[in-house]
Design a protein around this motif. Structure first.
Motif, mmCIF file in Angstrom:
data_model
loop_
_atom_site.group_PDB
_atom_site.id
_atom_site.type_symbol
_atom_site.label_atom_id
_atom_site.label_comp_id
_atom_site.label_asym_id
_atom_site.label_seq_id
_atom_site.Cartn_x
_atom_site.Cartn_y
_atom_site.Cartn_z
ATOM 1 N N ARG A 190 44.443 54.848 -81.984
ATOM 2 C CA ARG A 190 43.229 53.253 -81.051
ATOM 3 C C ARG A 190 41.878 53.690 -81.705
ATOM 4 N NH1 ARG A 190 44.977 51.528 -77.080
ATOM 5 N NH2 ARG A 190 46.741 52.628 -76.280
ATOM 6 N N GLU A 194 40.153 50.810 -83.451
ATOM 7 C CA GLU A 194 38.032 50.335 -82.965
ATOM 8 C C GLU A 194 37.427 50.735 -83.478
ATOM 9 O OE1 GLU A 194 38.612 53.337 -79.542
ATOM 10 O OE2 GLU A 194 39.813 51.908 -78.426
ATOM 11 N N SER A 199 37.337 47.140 -81.025
ATOM 12 C CA SER A 199 37.989 47.114 -79.810
ATOM 13 C C SER A 199 39.367 46.221 -78.728
ATOM 14 C CB SER A 199 37.476 48.093 -77.797
ATOM 15 O OG SER A 199 36.850 46.388 -77.703
ATOM 16 N N GLU A 263 32.669 40.867 -79.014
ATOM 17 C CA GLU A 263 33.698 42.477 -80.356
ATOM 18 C C GLU A 263 33.515 41.502 -81.848
ATOM 19 O OE1 GLU A 263 37.451 43.610 -80.824
ATOM 20 O OE2 GLU A 263 36.088 43.512 -79.452
#
Length: 399
Positions: A190, A194, A199, A263
């Motif tokens: 993860r 990220e 993310s 993002e």
């Protein structure tokens, strides 16, 4: 004479129960700190008088070398602390149990009831004595491929741990290693996603969006930022200075984007691509807030650089809004999770125009129509944009 034998029998049986729980009943618990807390509670219930325990993990995060999970009797949940990369040069590490274990020791045991002048010298032992702890043991926790982490246990029992207590704890280590490695690898996957794709994209990839060509259409505000004169800087500055400069620049631009819900999809040399999906009603306002804060951060960075004789960094930001294809694009074996489409191309063209028009931030009319009058936008005029047939009405934003 029967007491030690009885203790051994009780602890051995209870250890089996704890090991069974750790092996079979933690599958649905995602977070290692919760598992570690529950483990310590169950160990106490099994008759091993653990008062304090810690789990030290190398986590390979971009900002931190490791993490420490600390549990103490009476705590509702474990306390998690982060460890900086430079910790091995600091007094808190030098001479510590962690130092000994990472240098190759297979166990560190310290009787905290004896005269401190006869024992190991480190502030950690003094802190534990001050809290009434009487005995301490630390072991390496072995993960695959030679990776070593650390687990410690301490007690406040008069006389410290008995041999049966230490034996019982040590028997749990192989199972704890397996359980912790699974969570560590999940968290590492993860973290890496990220770090390298963002993310939101990371969550989609973890959920199975890995097929080439898979994706969705997203309506979003698109922001492209690029540093000016980077080729000249990279040709004339020492390599390490260039890397520091880029990191400082990306911190200044990126942190406000993340703070306001954007993002960042990719870094492109000295540039970046970010989107603010319009599923968030305030997406365009959020983007402008991020731009304003990024400009303030860049001004502060330039002021700091100016004090060391460095020239100010110039940059351009192009902003547009529209539909983008958001998903997996690439070869059969190497994919990029990104956005493509005419709206992305327009944002790129506007960023290029910032240099020509001498405006650090240029917004399209399409984007400006989404923005409240509270944001003072300056109409620049209509200009031809390469690749588009009609001139585009442009606005400047000064933040």
């Amino acid at each position: 004479m029967d007491a030690p034998s009885n203790i051994n029998s009780v602890i051995t049986h209870s250890d089996s129960d704890v090991a069974h729980w750790l092996t079979n009943d933690t599958r649905d618990e995602r977070f290692l700190d919760n598992i570690f807390s529950e483990l310590c509670v169950r160990v106490r219930q099994a008759g091993i008088p653990v008062k304090r325990a810690t789990l030290h993990l190398l986590i390979y995060h971009p900002q931190w070398l490791g993490a420490r999970i600390m549990w103490a009797d009476g705590m509702r949940e474990a306390e998690i602390g982060r460890v900086d990369y430079d910790v091995r040069e600091r007094s808190e590490f030098i001479g510590s149990p962690a130092n000994e274990l990472f240098d190759g020791a297979t166990e560190v045991r310290e009787n905290l009831e004896r005269d401190p002048s006869l024992g190991r010298k480190h502030a950690l032992y003094d802190e534990m004595r001050a809290k009434g702890l009487t005995d301490y043991v630390a072991w390496p926790l072995y993960h695959t491929l030679g990776k070593r982490h650390m687990v410690t246990f301490a007690t406040d029992r008069s006389g410290g741990f008995e041999d049966a207590h230490v034996s019982g704890l040590s028997k749990l280590l192989p199972v704890l290693a397996l359980v912790s490695e699974i969570r560590m690898k999940n968290r590492l996957a993860r973290t890496l996603l990220e770090t390298y794709v963002g993310s939101h994209a990371g969550e989609l990839i973890l959920a199975g969006a890995t097929r080439r060509g898979s994706g969705t259409t997203v309506r979003a505000a698109i922001m492209i930022c690029d540093l000016r004169d980077f080729t000249r800087i990279s040709d004339n500055w020492p390599r390490d200075d260039v890397i520091d400069l880029l990191n400082d620049y990306f911190d200044a631009i990126s942190e406000p984007i993340a703070r306001h819900g954007g993002e960042i999809l990719k870094f492109m040399g000295d540039g970046l691509l970010a989107i603010f999906p319009l599923s968030q009603p305030t997406a365009c306002a959020n983007l402008l807030q991020a731009v304003a804060e990024a400009r303030q951060a860049m001004a502060a960075l330039n002021e700091s650089n100016g004090q060391t004789g460095r020239a100010p960094l110039n940059y351009g930001i192009g902003v547009h809004v529209g539909d983008v294809m958001y998903g997996n694009i690439g070869s059969r074996t190497r994919l990029d999770f990104t956005v493509i489409g005419p709206a992305v191309n327009m944002a790129s063209r506007l960023e290029a125009l910032t240099k020509q028009l001498g405006r650090p931030v240029l917004l399209s009319r399409a984007f400006a129509d989404f923005v409240d009058r509270d944001f003072a936008l300056e109409r620049v005029g209509e200009y031809p944009v390469r690749g588009f047939s009609d001139p585009i009405e442009l606005f400047a934003y000064h933040g």
